[in-house]
Design a protein around this motif. Sequence first.
Motif, PDB file in Angstrom:
ATOM      1  N   ALA A   1      -0.794   9.026  -5.255  1.00  0.00           N
ATOM      2  CA  ALA A   1      -0.133   9.511  -6.641  1.00  0.00           C
ATOM      3  C   ALA A   1       0.893   8.668  -7.243  1.00  0.00           C
ATOM      4  O   ALA A   1       1.136   8.613  -8.445  1.00  0.00           O
ATOM      5  CB  ALA A   1       0.282  10.882  -6.394  1.00  0.00           C
ATOM      6  N   ARG A   2       1.563   7.949  -6.300  1.00  0.00           N
ATOM      7  CA  ARG A   2       2.606   6.947  -6.853  1.00  0.00           C
ATOM      8  C   ARG A   2       2.203   5.564  -7.106  1.00  0.00           C
ATOM      9  O   ARG A   2       3.151   4.745  -7.601  1.00  0.00           O
ATOM     10  CB  ARG A   2       3.748   6.857  -5.719  1.00  0.00           C
ATOM     11  CG  ARG A   2       4.347   8.153  -5.079  1.00  0.00           C
ATOM     12  CD  ARG A   2       5.120   8.880  -6.343  1.00  0.00           C
ATOM     13  NE  ARG A   2       6.093   7.986  -6.826  1.00  0.00           N
ATOM     14  CZ  ARG A   2       7.330   8.043  -6.699  1.00  0.00           C
ATOM     15  NH1 ARG A   2       7.871   8.461  -5.645  1.00  0.00           N
ATOM     16  NH2 ARG A   2       8.138   7.095  -7.333  1.00  0.00           N
ATOM     17  N   VAL A   3       0.839   5.349  -6.947  1.00  0.00           N
ATOM     18  CA  VAL A   3       0.576   3.996  -7.423  1.00  0.00           C
ATOM     19  C   VAL A   3       0.811   3.560  -8.899  1.00  0.00           C
ATOM     20  O   VAL A   3       1.528   2.451  -8.812  1.00  0.00           O
ATOM     21  CB  VAL A   3      -1.127   4.011  -7.274  1.00  0.00           C
ATOM     22  CG1 VAL A   3      -1.466   2.789  -8.079  1.00  0.00           C
ATOM     23  CG2 VAL A   3      -1.254   3.934  -5.584  1.00  0.00           C
ATOM     24  N   PRO A   4       0.824   4.310  -9.829  1.00  0.00           N
ATOM     25  CA  PRO A   4       1.397   3.909 -11.307  1.00  0.00           C
ATOM     26  C   PRO A   4       2.666   3.475 -11.193  1.00  0.00           C
ATOM     27  O   PRO A   4       3.031   2.495 -11.782  1.00  0.00           O
ATOM     28  CB  PRO A   4       1.184   5.204 -11.957  1.00  0.00           C
ATOM     29  CG  PRO A   4       0.077   5.758 -11.386  1.00  0.00           C
ATOM     30  CD  PRO A   4       0.254   5.668  -9.973  1.00  0.00           C
TER      31      PRO A   4
ATOM     32  N   SER B   1      -1.584  -5.488  -9.627  1.00  0.00           N
ATOM     33  CA  SER B   1      -2.804  -4.894  -9.878  1.00  0.00           C
ATOM     34  C   SER B   1      -3.235  -4.382  -8.777  1.00  0.00           C
ATOM     35  O   SER B   1      -3.019  -4.448  -7.675  1.00  0.00           O
ATOM     36  CB  SER B   1      -3.816  -5.689 -10.713  1.00  0.00           C
ATOM     37  OG  SER B   1      -4.189  -6.787  -9.623  1.00  0.00           O
ATOM     38  N   MET B   2      -4.253  -3.308  -8.956  1.00  0.00           N
ATOM     39  CA  MET B   2      -4.880  -2.616  -7.803  1.00  0.00           C
ATOM     40  C   MET B   2      -5.676  -3.688  -7.227  1.00  0.00           C
ATOM     41  O   MET B   2      -6.560  -4.324  -7.968  1.00  0.00           O
ATOM     42  CB  MET B   2      -5.887  -1.483  -8.372  1.00  0.00           C
ATOM     43  CG  MET B   2      -4.978  -0.188  -8.331  1.00  0.00           C
ATOM     44  SD  MET B   2      -3.980   0.367  -6.971  1.00  0.00           S
ATOM     45  CE  MET B   2      -5.290   0.803  -5.880  1.00  0.00           C
ATOM     46  N   ASP B   3      -5.782  -3.708  -5.987  1.00  0.00           N
ATOM     47  CA  ASP B   3      -6.742  -4.767  -5.299  1.00  0.00           C
ATOM     48  C   ASP B   3      -8.204  -4.118  -5.308  1.00  0.00           C
ATOM     49  O   ASP B   3      -8.527  -2.940  -4.960  1.00  0.00           O
ATOM     50  CB  ASP B   3      -6.300  -5.015  -3.733  1.00  0.00           C
ATOM     51  CG  ASP B   3      -6.785  -6.133  -3.240  1.00  0.00           C
ATOM     52  OD1 ASP B   3      -7.982  -6.511  -3.596  1.00  0.00           O
ATOM     53  OD2 ASP B   3      -6.003  -6.934  -2.558  1.00  0.00           O
TER      54      ASP B   3
ATOM     55  N   ARG C   1       0.687  -1.148  -0.024  1.00  0.00           N
ATOM     56  CA  ARG C   1       0.031   0.045  -0.060  1.00  0.00           C
ATOM     57  C   ARG C   1       0.762   1.201   0.063  1.00  0.00           C
ATOM     58  O   ARG C   1       1.672   1.469   1.060  1.00  0.00           O
ATOM     59  CB  ARG C   1      -1.147   0.059   1.178  1.00  0.00           C
ATOM     60  CG  ARG C   1      -1.837   1.084   1.149  1.00  0.00           C
ATOM     61  CD  ARG C   1      -2.410   1.515   2.622  1.00  0.00           C
ATOM     62  NE  ARG C   1      -3.101   0.109   3.302  1.00  0.00           N
ATOM     63  CZ  ARG C   1      -4.289  -0.405   2.920  1.00  0.00           C
ATOM     64  NH1 ARG C   1      -5.250   0.272   2.110  1.00  0.00           N
ATOM     65  NH2 ARG C   1      -4.589  -1.411   3.353  1.00  0.00           N
ATOM     66  N   PRO C   2       0.971   1.896  -1.303  1.00  0.00           N
ATOM     67  CA  PRO C   2       1.801   3.201  -1.253  1.00  0.00           C
ATOM     68  C   PRO C   2       1.394   3.972  -0.387  1.00  0.00           C
ATOM     69  O   PRO C   2       0.032   4.352  -0.374  1.00  0.00           O
ATOM     70  CB  PRO C   2       2.039   3.680  -2.666  1.00  0.00           C
ATOM     71  CG  PRO C   2       1.451   2.279  -3.590  1.00  0.00           C
ATOM     72  CD  PRO C   2       0.369   1.561  -2.462  1.00  0.00           C
ATOM     73  N   SER C   3       2.224   5.065   0.631  1.00  0.00           N
ATOM     74  CA  SER C   3       1.795   5.949   1.199  1.00  0.00           C
ATOM     75  C   SER C   3       0.837   7.053   0.315  1.00  0.00           C
ATOM     76  O   SER C   3       0.173   7.498   0.793  1.00  0.00           O
ATOM     77  CB  SER C   3       2.624   6.733   2.056  1.00  0.00           C
ATOM     78  OG  SER C   3       3.470   5.570   2.638  1.00  0.00           O
TER      79      SER C   3
ATOM     80  N   GLY D   1      -6.885   0.526  -1.925  1.00  0.00           N
ATOM     81  CA  GLY D   1      -5.943   1.416  -2.216  1.00  0.00           C
ATOM     82  C   GLY D   1      -4.425   0.516  -2.100  1.00  0.00           C
ATOM     83  O   GLY D   1      -3.577   1.111  -2.194  1.00  0.00           O
ATOM     84  N   ALA D   2      -4.513  -0.764  -2.051  1.00  0.00           N
ATOM     85  CA  ALA D   2      -3.401  -1.337  -1.985  1.00  0.00           C
ATOM     86  C   ALA D   2      -3.234  -2.073  -3.381  1.00  0.00           C
ATOM     87  O   ALA D   2      -4.194  -2.352  -4.087  1.00  0.00           O
ATOM     88  CB  ALA D   2      -3.528  -2.644  -0.922  1.00  0.00           C
ATOM     89  N   ILE D   3      -1.975  -2.622  -3.614  1.00  0.00           N
ATOM     90  CA  ILE D   3      -1.644  -3.347  -4.904  1.00  0.00           C
ATOM     91  C   ILE D   3      -1.358  -4.729  -4.579  1.00  0.00           C
ATOM     92  O   ILE D   3      -0.661  -5.092  -3.575  1.00  0.00           O
ATOM     93  CB  ILE D   3      -0.278  -2.766  -5.301  1.00  0.00           C
ATOM     94  CG1 ILE D   3      -0.443  -1.117  -5.892  1.00  0.00           C
ATOM     95  CG2 ILE D   3       0.049  -3.620  -6.746  1.00  0.00           C
ATOM     96  CD1 ILE D   3       0.324  -0.573  -6.273  1.00  0.00           C
TER      97      ILE D   3
END
Lengths: 331, 275
Positions: free
Chosen positions: A240-243, A260-262, A235-237, A270-272
């Motif tokens: 915006a940095r998810v991509p 992938s996004m969960d 889970r990125p804090s 919001g977790a990958i």
Amino acid sequence: MSDLVVRAEGLRKRFGKTQALDGVDLSMRRGTVLGVLGPNGAGKTTAVRVLATLLRPDEGTAEVAGIDVLKQPQRVRRRIGLTGQYASVDEDLTGTQNLVLIGQLLDLTTRDAKRRAVELLEWFDLTEAAGRPAKTYSGGMRRRLDLAASLVGHPEVIFLDEPTTGLDPAKREDMWGVVRSQVTQGASVLLTTQYLEEADALADEIVVIHHGRVIAFDTPDGLKRRVGGLTLRVRPSDPARVPDALRVLDAVAAPGTGASMDDAAGARRGAISVPVATDTAIDEALPALRRAGIEFSDLGLHLPSLDEVFHSLTESTTAPQTTAAKEDELV
Amino acid sequence: MTTLDVPVRNIVGDIDKPRGGALAAQVRHSVALARRSLIKTIRTPEALIDVTLQPIIFLLIFTYLFGGAITGGDRHAYLQFLLPGLLAQSLAMGGIALGQNLNADIEKGVFDRFRSLPVARSAPLVGAVVADIVRYMTVCVVMLGFGSVMGFRVETGLLPALAAVGLSIGFGLCFCWISVWVGMMVRTSGAVQGTMFLLVMPLSFGSNVFVETSTLPGWLQSFVHVNPITHLVGTIRGLLVGGPVQFHLLITLAWMAGLLAVFVPLALRAYGRRA
Ligand SMILES: Nc1ncnc2c1ncn2[C@@H]1O[C@H](COP(=O)(O)OP(=O)(O)OP(=O)(O)O)[C@@H](O)[C@H]1O
Ligand SMILES: [Mg+2]
């Protein structure tokens, strides 16, 4: 002496049109807990009744404590304790009278039977109700008395058919404690349950029965691994940095998969999720995320829950005709 | 819940040998199970209505309502005639509850527990039958006690009267195995009652309970003559108010032996099959 305390091969049992058991093999190692899972009507109770000498199978063999269930049922009965799915306490008898009767039928002297009853009633929190007829008990109290009844003879093998159905969460955990303590003292426990959480907490091995057949037999972890495999969850804090994170994590994904996004709601929002081949993936993911300067609030490896395993196992097995017909009748 | 340590099995000696030998164990188990039935009876005294109030009502109805008409006025004579007959009928009816109770126990799953224990297959049934002694004793006490209030008198003596009570209880214990068997065969306890009534009604009315056999049409007489109730009534009448006993007694004993020989194995087999 064999390490297997329950061994069943090719059990078949038919009730009219319903093939309740359709070739069930089971084995339980001494001193362990075997969880038997399966949807309603899968054949769990039927299997337990065969092993506990209450029901003769049409075909197949079974040994409990090294003794043939069909050839020497009386010797098996001296070594087992059974709590059936439906409370079988005697409603007109008090808690004490119920347990003393069972002690007497197990050839304890009346004095020993009484002592054992007091001990068990205390252990199961029923001392206060000990002198009341069981018909005045609440559902959970009856269930506990029923469980106590199966332990009167210090059995070597204990069969519990949905032992915690109808118990409140606290009492359920107490019951787990009882099961564990029996195992610590050398007993082996076969229990059926509808609660995957319970199987996960207690069972050393799990058998999944569906339409009278065993469709899986493994350790809880083994089952989880077999069905869903490992997932790395990050889970990125900074959303915006998810991509960026997705791109980085793609590199550690198991072959043929990707990050992938969960899509689950709630805690996992919001977790990958990244399916990974082995747990060493975390060693690659961590430095890669650091290098890319992505901070995260959560990172971990997950096995699928038993619920997911259970659903994926039972849904992939199609229903034979006979059972489908029976389920119609129930409606 | 305490963390009391419950020790693992600490049975001394050979776990496969019943304490004191197989026969002693079977007697002990049956007694323990009979005790269970007795506790149930004590807890639910209203379940004794069929062996207390019901025979009393029959006694009142037949003595005061029909007695005069049947004997042409002499109610006391009719009571002397009727009471031994009603005693026999009540014994036969008194066994019905046993089959119903056993059926209910099986339906509730109470017997599953017994079947998972190392007791003889027959013990739960034998125990229940033994406990039924109390009900047959109750019938005898109630009938003789209430009868004497109504004017019934034993015309023979104490010993014959005791023999009549002993035979009554013995007959009840044999006859009730039919009810046990029916209890194993049919699905619900209501069906046990229905089936048993179909059996007991013709037996008790197609007999010498209410009227002399000689007043009946010939075809019915042949049924009455083979009917076990007829011979039980004949014996009890002889023992309580006088008359020949031996012939009826022998046939009654033969019937009792026959009932046991047929229905005990049938009941046990049906019990074994019922999953
Ligand atoms: N005595 C019986 N007579 C007829 N059918 C029966 C009998 N006992 C079980 N069955 C049928 O056999 C099948 C298996 O039943 P079983 O009780 O073993 O299932 P289960 O896995 O214990 O289910 P549940 O989770 O609902 O307790 C069901 O379809 C049931 O209807
Ligand atoms: Mg079940």
